[in-house]
Design a protein around this motif. Structure first.
Motif, PDB file in Angstrom:
ATOM      1  N   VAL A 262      -5.866 103.155-103.800  1.00  0.00           N
ATOM      2  CA  VAL A 262      -4.548 103.429-103.224  1.00  0.00           C
ATOM      3  C   VAL A 262      -3.923 102.140-102.696  1.00  0.00           C
ATOM      4  O   VAL A 262      -2.730 101.872-102.901  1.00  0.00           O
ATOM      5  CB  VAL A 262      -4.634 104.502-102.123  1.00  0.00           C
ATOM      6  CG1 VAL A 262      -3.311 104.609-101.364  1.00  0.00           C
ATOM      7  CG2 VAL A 262      -4.987 105.862-102.734  1.00  0.00           C
ATOM      8  N   ALA A 263      -4.720 101.317-102.021  1.00  0.00           N
ATOM      9  CA  ALA A 263      -4.209 100.034-101.531  1.00  0.00           C
ATOM     10  C   ALA A 263      -3.738  99.167-102.694  1.00  0.00           C
ATOM     11  O   ALA A 263      -2.687  98.509-102.615  1.00  0.00           O
ATOM     12  CB  ALA A 263      -5.287  99.308-100.731  1.00  0.00           C
ATOM     13  N   ASN A 264      -4.489  99.167-103.780  1.00  0.00           N
ATOM     14  CA  ASN A 264      -4.098  98.388-104.949  1.00  0.00           C
ATOM     15  C   ASN A 264      -2.817  98.924-105.575  1.00  0.00           C
ATOM     16  O   ASN A 264      -1.957  98.149-106.026  1.00  0.00           O
ATOM     17  CB  ASN A 264      -5.222  98.389-105.984  1.00  0.00           C
ATOM     18  CG  ASN A 264      -6.411  97.556-105.567  1.00  0.00           C
ATOM     19  OD1 ASN A 264      -6.295  96.677-104.715  1.00  0.00           O
ATOM     20  ND2 ASN A 264      -7.566  97.831-106.148  1.00  0.00           N
ATOM     21  N   ALA A 265      -2.697 100.243-105.615  1.00  0.00           N
ATOM     22  CA  ALA A 265      -1.494 100.853-106.188  1.00  0.00           C
ATOM     23  C   ALA A 265      -0.258 100.472-105.383  1.00  0.00           C
ATOM     24  O   ALA A 265       0.793 100.135-105.949  1.00  0.00           O
ATOM     25  CB  ALA A 265      -1.658 102.361-106.245  1.00  0.00           C
ATOM     26  N   LEU A 266      -0.355 100.521-104.080  1.00  0.00           N
ATOM     27  CA  LEU A 266       0.786 100.138-103.239  1.00  0.00           C
ATOM     28  C   LEU A 266       1.109  98.657-103.405  1.00  0.00           C
ATOM     29  O   LEU A 266       2.286  98.269-103.424  1.00  0.00           O
ATOM     30  CB  LEU A 266       0.497 100.474-101.780  1.00  0.00           C
ATOM     31  CG  LEU A 266       0.410 101.969-101.448  1.00  0.00           C
ATOM     32  CD1 LEU A 266       0.046 102.165 -99.982  1.00  0.00           C
ATOM     33  CD2 LEU A 266       1.715 102.689-101.770  1.00  0.00           C
ATOM     34  N   ALA A 267       0.084  97.823-103.538  1.00  0.00           N
ATOM     35  CA  ALA A 267       0.321  96.401-103.772  1.00  0.00           C
ATOM     36  C   ALA A 267       1.029  96.182-105.103  1.00  0.00           C
ATOM     37  O   ALA A 267       1.903  95.310-105.222  1.00  0.00           O
ATOM     38  CB  ALA A 267      -1.000  95.632-103.737  1.00  0.00           C
TER      39      ALA A 267
ATOM     40  N   VAL B  39       3.069  98.270-106.592  1.00  0.00           N
ATOM     41  CA  VAL B  39       4.469  98.675-106.419  1.00  0.00           C
ATOM     42  C   VAL B  39       5.247  97.593-105.692  1.00  0.00           C
ATOM     43  O   VAL B  39       6.380  97.247-106.058  1.00  0.00           O
ATOM     44  CB  VAL B  39       4.544 100.019-105.673  1.00  0.00           C
ATOM     45  CG1 VAL B  39       5.983 100.361-105.291  1.00  0.00           C
ATOM     46  CG2 VAL B  39       3.953 101.135-106.535  1.00  0.00           C
ATOM     47  N   GLU B  40       4.656  97.040-104.660  1.00  0.00           N
ATOM     48  CA  GLU B  40       5.317  95.951-103.922  1.00  0.00           C
ATOM     49  C   GLU B  40       5.559  94.733-104.816  1.00  0.00           C
ATOM     50  O   GLU B  40       6.516  93.977-104.606  1.00  0.00           O
ATOM     51  CB  GLU B  40       4.465  95.557-102.722  1.00  0.00           C
ATOM     52  CG  GLU B  40       4.428  96.617-101.623  1.00  0.00           C
ATOM     53  CD  GLU B  40       3.383  96.325-100.562  1.00  0.00           C
ATOM     54  OE1 GLU B  40       2.696  95.286-100.680  1.00  0.00           O
ATOM     55  OE2 GLU B  40       3.251  97.140 -99.630  1.00  0.00           O
TER      56      GLU B  40
ATOM     57  N   THR C 211       6.371  99.844-111.525  1.00  0.00           N
ATOM     58  CA  THR C 211       6.998 101.143-111.251  1.00  0.00           C
ATOM     59  C   THR C 211       6.304 102.305-111.947  1.00  0.00           C
ATOM     60  O   THR C 211       6.758 103.443-111.849  1.00  0.00           O
ATOM     61  CB  THR C 211       8.474 101.133-111.672  1.00  0.00           C
ATOM     62  OG1 THR C 211       8.566 100.854-113.071  1.00  0.00           O
ATOM     63  CG2 THR C 211       9.265 100.101-110.881  1.00  0.00           C
ATOM     64  N   VAL C 212       5.193 102.042-112.652  1.00  0.00           N
ATOM     65  CA  VAL C 212       4.452 103.097-113.350  1.00  0.00           C
ATOM     66  C   VAL C 212       2.969 102.958-113.003  1.00  0.00           C
ATOM     67  O   VAL C 212       2.390 101.873-113.161  1.00  0.00           O
ATOM     68  CB  VAL C 212       4.646 103.024-114.878  1.00  0.00           C
ATOM     69  CG1 VAL C 212       3.944 104.203-115.555  1.00  0.00           C
ATOM     70  CG2 VAL C 212       6.124 103.007-115.250  1.00  0.00           C
ATOM     71  N   LEU C 213       2.383 104.055-112.534  1.00  0.00           N
ATOM     72  CA  LEU C 213       0.978 104.056-112.136  1.00  0.00           C
ATOM     73  C   LEU C 213       0.254 105.231-112.790  1.00  0.00           C
ATOM     74  O   LEU C 213       0.795 106.332-112.875  1.00  0.00           O
ATOM     75  CB  LEU C 213       0.853 104.187-110.613  1.00  0.00           C
ATOM     76  CG  LEU C 213       1.460 103.070-109.765  1.00  0.00           C
ATOM     77  CD1 LEU C 213       1.486 103.496-108.300  1.00  0.00           C
ATOM     78  CD2 LEU C 213       0.667 101.781-109.929  1.00  0.00           C
TER      79      LEU C 213
END
Length: 300
Positions: free
Chosen positions: A212-217, A219-220, A224-226
């Motif tokens: 989850v931390a990696n996914a938010l990073a 996006v930052e 825009t696609v996960l």
């Protein structure tokens, strides 16, 4: 910023589960994911049944998926034979995998990195000629179970060679769940420089509780696609100790609470996770949200 979540539980989720679901159950899983708001679904893979028996009924699954104009079904292919099967089955997109390291490429696909680069270019050109989108995933981009760390420069060089196939999207995959946010930012930067203008996707496994931390990073950093999998099921059958994908419900919570709508219905995603857990005979799935619940209580 809106973030699109690609639901991968029907393919990457189920391929590493010892329980082989019936075709009807796979179709029901896909139906539930679509009803929950998924608009891109990695539904099947067209690979050898003796290597991945969980995907042996790919054609039967594709023949019965709910067809909607706003839903795109992705099929994984690794060679022209797989592509031919995928096109005949009516997929909307194909995804090819090129591994970032030589040892894992040989173990996972029985071919060298150079051979898979050639296969990707051939697959992409043929898919585009047929009017089908073609994306490519760089597997083990964050680390390899056999060769250790993978440098951003290595992944950037690989992305530069992938551009020959004119990918509609490049996905960076943390196949064994070793990545951390600093790596995410470095890899996104390297691939953006190597393949300017090509949309990026990210695929994280939660082996070490960093997904989850990696996914938010990501996006930052502009992704825009996960990818995500309901309940957090799945993993790679050819990577030792590679546990499940990031759970769709957990990722949805983090994204929504961070101001990034996904179009997913959290309640239906949680219900789907519970349903697939029952189908797989699991009392407890990796996803946390099904146990902890949304906050505030009503996600709508």
């Amino acid at each position: 910023m809106v973030v699109q979540v690609v639901e991968v539980s029907p393919r990457d989720g189920l391929q590493n589960e010892p329980e082989i679901l019936s075709t009807a159950s796979k179709i029901e899983l896909i139906r539930r994911c679509v009803e929950a708001g998924a608009r891109r679904v990695e539904a099947v893979s067209f690979v050898r049944a003796d290597r991945v028996p969980q995907m042996a009924d790919a054609e039967a699954v594709m023949a019965a998926v709910p067809r909607r104009g706003d839903v795109s079904y992705i099929g994984l292919v690794l060679n022209r034979r797989g592509l031919d099967r995928a096109l005949a089955a009516g997929v909307d997109e194909v995804n090819c995998v090129v591994v970032a390291t030589e040892t894992f490429s040989q173990r996972n696909q029985g071919a060298s990195v150079d051979a898979m680069l050639g296969a990707w270019t051939d697959i992409a050109k043929a898919a585009h000629a047929a009017g089908v989108r073609a994306s490519v995933t760089v597997a083990a981009a964050f680390g390899c179970p056999f060769e250790g760390d993978v440098s951003p420069a290595t992944v950037g060089d690989l992305a530069r060679r992938l551009v020959e196939g004119e990918p509609d999207e490049i996905a960076l995959a943390d196949t064994i769940g070793v990545g951390v946010p600093t790596q995410v930012r470095a890899l996104v930067s390297a691939v953006t420089a190597a393949a300017p203008g090509v949309p990026l996707r990210a695929h994280f496994h939660d082996t070490r509780n960093t997904a989850v931390a990696n996914a938010l990073a990501a996006v930052e950093a502009g992704v825009t696609v996960l990818d995500a999998s309901v309940g957090g099921i799945g993993g790679c059958p050819f990577a030792p100790a590679a546990t499940g994908n990031v759970a769709t419900e957990d990722l949805t919570y983090a994204l929504h609470r961070s101001g990034h709508p996904t179009g997913l219905d959290p309640t239906k995603v949680i219900e789907t996770a519970a349903w697939i857990g029952d189908q797989l005979g699991k009392d407890r799935l990796p996803g946390a949200l099904g146990r902890a619940g949304w906050f505030p209580a009503d996600p709508r």
